[in-house]
Design a protein around this motif. Structure first.
Motif, PDB file in Angstrom:
ATOM      1  N   LYS A  24       0.842  -1.191   0.000  1.00  0.00           N
ATOM      2  CA  LYS A  24       0.000   0.000   0.000  1.00  0.00           C
ATOM      3  C   LYS A  24       0.887   1.255   0.000  1.00  0.00           C
ATOM      4  CE  LYS A  24      -3.811  -2.447   0.642  1.00  0.00           C
ATOM      5  NZ  LYS A  24      -4.890  -2.532  -0.379  1.00  0.00           N
ATOM      6  N   THR A  25       0.287   2.370  -0.437  1.00  0.00           N
ATOM      7  CA  THR A  25       0.985   3.661  -0.405  1.00  0.00           C
ATOM      8  C   THR A  25       0.178   4.647   0.437  1.00  0.00           C
ATOM      9  OG1 THR A  25       1.938   3.349  -2.610  1.00  0.00           O
ATOM     10  CG2 THR A  25       1.834   5.609  -1.778  1.00  0.00           C
ATOM     11  N   PRO A  26       0.790   5.281   1.438  1.00  0.00           N
ATOM     12  CA  PRO A  26       0.079   6.283   2.233  1.00  0.00           C
ATOM     13  C   PRO A  26      -0.060   7.594   1.457  1.00  0.00           C
ATOM     14  CG  PRO A  26       2.345   6.105   2.981  1.00  0.00           C
ATOM     15  CD  PRO A  26       2.160   5.047   1.936  1.00  0.00           C
ATOM     16  N   GLY A  27      -1.107   8.349   1.774  1.00  0.00           N
ATOM     17  CA  GLY A  27      -1.308   9.624   1.114  1.00  0.00           C
ATOM     18  C   GLY A  27      -2.252  10.505   1.900  1.00  0.00           C
ATOM     19  N   ILE A  28      -2.492  11.700   1.386  1.00  0.00           N
ATOM     20  CA  ILE A  28      -3.430  12.624   2.018  1.00  0.00           C
ATOM     21  C   ILE A  28      -4.268  13.320   0.948  1.00  0.00           C
ATOM     22  CG2 ILE A  28      -1.956  13.075   4.023  1.00  0.00           C
ATOM     23  CD1 ILE A  28      -1.283  15.815   2.732  1.00  0.00           C
ATOM     24  N   ILE A  29      -5.446  13.812   1.379  1.00  0.00           N
ATOM     25  CA  ILE A  29      -6.274  14.677   0.552  1.00  0.00           C
ATOM     26  C   ILE A  29      -6.497  15.952   1.354  1.00  0.00           C
ATOM     27  CG2 ILE A  29      -8.393  14.893  -0.798  1.00  0.00           C
ATOM     28  CD1 ILE A  29      -8.806  11.876  -0.374  1.00  0.00           C
ATOM     29  N   TYR A  30      -6.243  17.106   0.732  1.00  0.00           N
ATOM     30  CA  TYR A  30      -6.423  18.364   1.446  1.00  0.00           C
ATOM     31  C   TYR A  30      -7.146  19.366   0.539  1.00  0.00           C
ATOM     32  CZ  TYR A  30      -2.436  20.044  -1.298  1.00  0.00           C
ATOM     33  OH  TYR A  30      -1.601  20.400  -2.324  1.00  0.00           O
ATOM     34  N   GLY A  31      -7.482  20.506   1.108  1.00  0.00           N
ATOM     35  CA  GLY A  31      -8.135  21.557   0.331  1.00  0.00           C
ATOM     36  C   GLY A  31      -9.634  21.572   0.523  1.00  0.00           C
ATOM     37  N   GLY A  32     -10.260  22.680   0.085  1.00  0.00           N
ATOM     38  CA  GLY A  32     -11.699  22.810   0.245  1.00  0.00           C
ATOM     39  C   GLY A  32     -12.075  23.071   1.694  1.00  0.00           C
ATOM     40  N   LYS A  33     -13.339  22.839   2.012  1.00  0.00           N
ATOM     41  CA  LYS A  33     -13.845  23.089   3.356  1.00  0.00           C
ATOM     42  C   LYS A  33     -13.667  21.897   4.291  1.00  0.00           C
ATOM     43  CE  LYS A  33     -17.324  26.331   1.614  1.00  0.00           C
ATOM     44  NZ  LYS A  33     -18.772  26.640   1.509  1.00  0.00           N
TER      45      LYS A  33
END
Length: 210
Positions: A24-33
């Motif tokens: 697996k690969t770790p990640g993030i989602i950011y932005g918006g509200k």
């Protein structure tokens, strides 16, 4: 393009290492509200997706728990020498807010230009991508650079392009107007051309006159 991810409950260096060891690969989602979301993705599927040009310059449908959201790939880290994606970042996008994005350039018609066909010029690609601004729905996968009329000693600049509808150059590109491609006669060929007339008189020697 569709990307499938899963929410990640455990964080930290050790947890990320265990994720990578399990494919697996770790990640993030950011932005918006919404708050930052930590995620994990299947490494092999992600690795192959990263090899596609469109994955880097398109609005992606990222699905988590059966719900999709629009995102852009913003950053990723590769292992220094292994074919391994260490981490990936996505940014949420809004349909009503413009995004700044680097879009690949596709160069066409160089071989049919007079500079190449008649003068033997070599066309150099100075830039392979261009930063533009547009709404997500207007984001092109690539921008074509027509080299059919390029001239020797001249270049194609960013402001020479015909951009797709709704797409504009970002401010600093508009101001700088960088060269994207140019045409030059190879140095060796130029030297040969200049040397040819000079060599002609040497063909006649005093012995020949005698």
């Amino acid at each position: 393009m569709k990307v499938v991810a899963f929410e990640r409950s455990v964080q930290g260096t050790g947890a990320s290492r265990r994720l990578r060891n399990s494919g697996k690969t770790p990640g993030i989602i950011y932005g918006g509200k919404d708050a930052v979301t930590v995620i994990e993705l299947d490494h092999n599927a992600l690795f192959h997706a990263l090899r596609k040009e469109a994955f880097h310059s398109s609005i992606l449908d990222l699905e988590i728990g059966g719900k999709a959201q629009k995102v852009l790939l913003r950053d990723y880290q590769m292992h220094p020498f292994k074919p391994l994606v260490l981490h990936i970042d996505f940014q949420r996008v809004s349909a009503t807010e413009k995004v700044h994005m680097r879009v690949p350039l596709h160069f066409i018609n160089a071989e049919t230009s007079a500079a190449v066909k008649l003068q033997g010029a070599v066309v150099s690609h100075i830039s392979t991508e261009l930063e533009v601004s547009c709404l997500p729905a207007d984001l092109p996968e690539f921008i074509e650079v027509d080299l059919g009329k390029i001239e020797v000693g001249h270049g194609i600049h960013a402001k020479d392009l015909t951009l797709p509808k709704g797409v504009s150059l970002v401010l600093h590109i508009e101001q700088e107007n960088p060269v994207l491609a140019n045409a030059r006669i190879p140095a060796v060929k130029s030297a040969d051309t200049e040397a040819a007339p000079a060599a002609a008189p040497a063909a006649e020697s005093p012995k020949d006159k005698a």
